[in-house]
Design an enzyme around this catalytic site. Structure first.
Site, short mmCIF file in Angstrom:
data_model
loop_
_atom_site.label_atom_id
_atom_site.label_comp_id
_atom_site.label_asym_id
_atom_site.label_seq_id
_atom_site.Cartn_x
_atom_site.Cartn_y
_atom_site.Cartn_z
N ASN A 12 0.83 -1.18 0.04
CA ASN A 12 0.04 0.10 -0.09
C ASN A 12 0.99 1.28 0.05
OD1 ASN A 12 -1.94 1.97 0.42
ND2 ASN A 12 -2.26 1.51 2.76
N LYS A 14 -0.20 4.29 -0.23
CA LYS A 14 -0.73 5.33 0.39
C LYS A 14 -0.42 6.49 -0.56
CE LYS A 14 0.31 3.34 4.94
NZ LYS A 14 0.24 3.68 6.32
N HIS A 100 -9.23 1.04 5.40
CA HIS A 100 -7.99 1.38 6.26
C HIS A 100 -8.22 2.23 7.17
CE1 HIS A 100 -3.66 2.38 6.81
NE2 HIS A 100 -3.41 1.36 6.06
N GLU A 102 -6.43 4.56 8.15
CA GLU A 102 -6.36 5.72 7.95
C GLU A 102 -7.61 6.60 7.60
OE1 GLU A 102 -2.64 5.51 5.82
OE2 GLU A 102 -1.65 4.94 7.60
N GLU A 170 -4.88 -5.18 10.68
CA GLU A 170 -3.77 -4.23 11.07
C GLU A 170 -3.95 -3.58 12.37
OE1 GLU A 170 -1.91 -3.03 6.89
OE2 GLU A 170 -3.93 -1.56 7.18
N GLY A 176 3.12 1.84 10.77
CA GLY A 176 4.23 3.00 10.45
C GLY A 176 4.92 3.18 11.81
N SER A 216 3.89 -2.54 10.24
CA SER A 216 5.31 -2.65 10.49
C SER A 216 6.10 -3.98 9.89
CB SER A 216 5.80 -1.97 11.78
OG SER A 216 5.45 -0.90 12.15
C1 PEP Z 1 -0.49 -0.07 6.28
O1 PEP Z 1 -0.53 1.04 6.36
O2 PEP Z 1 -1.38 -0.55 5.49
C2 PEP Z 1 0.55 -0.58 6.81
C3 PEP Z 1 0.72 -1.69 6.94
O3 PEP Z 1 1.79 0.42 7.00
P1 PEP Z 1 3.30 -0.04 7.50
O4 PEP Z 1 3.78 -1.13 6.89
O5 PEP Z 1 4.13 1.24 6.99
O6 PEP Z 1 3.17 -0.10 8.98
#
Ligand code: PEP
Length: 255
Positions: A12, A14, A100, A102, A170, A176, A216
């Site tokens: 992703n 973003k 998601h 976010e 998630e 992040g 992460s």
């Molecule tokens: C995400 O936002 O879907 C995600 C998994 O981000 P990150 O791998 O950067 O934690």
């Protein structure tokens, strides 16, 4: 779909990526189809919508799939700035990430909205990657499993099948941040998700649904996380922006 569905590693991007980033798509597409490096999983990149068609063209002939990061629930209409699932399919997407954290947090998307977006993906013939996960406060308050249950009930349409739906667990606090749950914690949540999907879809269907872990994931922790029971791949944010790191994660699955 079988009891052991083929894993999926999806990146992703973003709100990152300009035309110059297309070289990462070329690198990923080249590696995943090379005889020596071919991973034993499906591989997808979800770039910003501005790059979808160009990325599709760059990936032509390779097994790299492309996805989108969000859609509007309607097919067309007066929704300035929004994109429908049909438009995204037309631009090259085979899947759409919906719900998601976010978007749930920054755009106030409820599970009902997420469900409508998943249905829009189905309508356009696309796979819905439905994201769920608890915040740090909810985890501290021991509410992880009840939050996940509520999100699954509210976000997963009755028409969901293993072919049209992927679930991405998630934990919001892991996105992040460089923090990850322990493999034991992931195992508990993923087993719970499988159980809840069984209630919602029946056992045969639920067994075939891919449940991704996201938050992460990096090349150095991917093997440990992907080895957990009921983890059928990863949704990767930051580490998907650089081809080499992302390929390092896909390589966890040997062909
Ligand atoms: C995400 O936002 O879907 C995600 C998994 O981000 P990150 O791998 O950067 O934690």
């Amino acid at each position: 779909m079988s009891k052991n569905p083929k894993p999926l590693v999806a990146g992703n991007w973003k709100m990152n990526g300009l035309k110059s980033s297309l070289k990462q798509i070329v690198k990923i597409a080249g590696k995943i189809d090379s005889k020596k490096k071919k991973p034993g999983c499906e591989v997808m990149i979800c770039p910003p919508a501005t790059l979808l068609t160009a990325a599709r063209d760059k990936a032509q002939g390779s097994s790299l799939k492309l996805g989108a990061q969000d859609c509007h629930a309607d097919e067309a209409g007066a929704h300035t700035g929004d994109l429908s699932a049909e438009m995204l399919a037309n631009a090259g997407a085979t899947a759409i990430i919906v719900g998601h954290s976010e978007r749930r947090a920054n755009h106030g998307e409820s599970s009902a909205v997420v469900k409508a977006k998943a249905q829009a993906a189905y309508r356009a013939g696309l796979v819905a990657i439905i994201c769920i996960g608890e915040t740090a406060e909810q985890r501290k308050a021991n509410r992880t499993l009840s939050i996940v249950t509520m999100q699954l009930k509210g976000s997963v349409p009755a028409e969901a099948t293993p072919a049209n739906t992927v679930i991405a667990y998630e934990p919001v606090w892991a996105i992040g941040t460089g923090l990850t749950p322990t493999p034991e914690d992931v195992a508990v949540v993923h087993a719970h998700i499988r159980k809840r999907l069984t209630v919602q879809m029946g056992e045969k269907e639920a067994q075939g649904v891919r449940i991704l872990y996201g938050g992460s994931v990096k090349p150095d922790n991917a093997a440990e996380l992907m080895a957990v029971e009921n983890v059928n791949g990863a949704l990767v944010g930051g580490a998907s922006l650089k081809a080499q790191e992302f390929i390092g994660i896909t390589a966890t699955y040997k062909s």
